[in-house]
Enzyme design. Structure first.
Site, short mmCIF file in Angstrom:
data_model
loop_
_atom_site.label_atom_id
_atom_site.label_comp_id
_atom_site.label_asym_id
_atom_site.label_seq_id
_atom_site.Cartn_x
_atom_site.Cartn_y
_atom_site.Cartn_z
N VAL A 1 63.48 34.96 10.54
CA VAL A 1 63.71 33.52 10.61
C VAL A 1 64.59 33.17 9.43
CG1 VAL A 1 61.64 32.88 11.91
CG2 VAL A 1 61.53 33.03 9.42
N SER A 2 65.26 32.03 9.52
CA SER A 2 66.26 31.67 8.51
C SER A 2 65.68 31.10 7.23
CB SER A 2 67.26 30.68 9.09
OG SER A 2 67.96 31.28 10.15
N SER A 3 64.53 30.46 7.31
CA SER A 3 64.01 29.82 6.10
C SER A 3 62.52 30.08 5.94
CB SER A 3 64.28 28.32 6.11
OG SER A 3 63.54 27.70 7.14
#
Length: 189
Positions: free
Chosen positions: A9-11
Site C-alpha cells: 500500500v502507498s501510505s
C-alpha cells in the site's frame, strides 16, 4: 515450487488486510509486504527482497498489477527478471498468469509497449531540451558563486594571500569551487 506473495500500500494509514487475505487464499507460503510509494521498484526493499528470493519454478503472486509496478516500463523490467529466473507471475484481480501461453503473450505485448513508450518519452525529452536550450535555458546545477564573488576570491588570493581553505570557509563553498573560481581567470591555485 513455492508460491510467494507481495503486498503493498502507498501510505502508512492504509491497510494491507484485503491483499493479505487474497494472497493467503492463493496459497502463498511466504508474503513480502510494505507500506511505500510504488513509483520505482528500486526504492521498495520488500519487493527487491521478494525478487531476490524467488527461484526457478516459483510463482510470485500479487493482488493487482499496480501493486508490483506503477509503469509499463517498470513492469517490463520486473517481468524480464522473473522470466530470466524461471519464475511465473500471477496477478489475481486481472487474471494474468505468465505460466500460461496467454499470460506470456500478454507480458510480451506489455514489453513491446514499454519499449515503445520509452522511445517516445526519450524523443519528447530530446525535443524539449533542444527547445529550452534555444530559449536560453541553462541545465545543470546552479553555480555556487556569482561573477562578483569569483572576482573577489581571485583578488583575495592574489593580493591578500588567502589560502584555498580560508576562502572556502569564508564563502561557505567547497575547495573545488574555490579552485574553479581561481582557474576562471587563469590565476594559479
Amino acid at each position: 515450487m513455492e508460491v510467494i506473495g507481495y503486498a503493498r500500500v502507498s501510505s502508512v494509514g492504509q491497510s494491507l488486510d484485503v491483499q493479505l487475505e487474497k494472497l493467503a487464499k492463493a496459497g502463498c507460503t511466504r508474503v513480502y509486504k510494505e507500506k511505500r510509494s510504488g513509483r520505482q521498484a528500486e526504492t521498495r526493499p520488500e519487493l527487491q527482497s521478494a525478487l531476490g528470493y524467488v527461484r526457478e519454478g516459483d510463482v510470485l503472486v500479487v493482488s493487482r498489477l499496480d501493486r508490483v509496478a506503477r509503469s509499463v516500463l517498470d513492469l517490463a523490467k520486473i517481468a524480464d527478471l522473473l522470466n530470466k529466473k524461471g519464475v511465473s507471475l500471477r496477478v489475481l484481480d486481472q487474471g494474468l498468469d505468465t505460466s500460461t501461453s496467454e499470460g506470456k503473450l500478454m507480458f510480451n505485448l506489455l514489453g513491446a509497449f514499454a519499449e515503445f513508450e520509452a522511445d517516445i518519452r526519450a524523443e519528447r525529452q530530446r525535443d524539449g531540451i533542444a527547445l529550452a536550450q534555444q530559449k536560453g535555458i541553462k541545465f545543470g546545477r546552479k553555480k555556487a558563486l556569482t561573477e562578483a564573488q569569483e572576482m573577489r576570491i581571485r583578488k583575495m588570493r592574489a593580493e591578500d594571500g588567502f589560502s584555498v581553505e580560508q576562502l572556502a570557509e569564508r564563502f561557505s563553498i567547497s575547495r573545488s569551487s574555490v579552485y574553479r573560481a581561481l582557474q576562471a581567470d587563469g590565476v594559479a591555485a
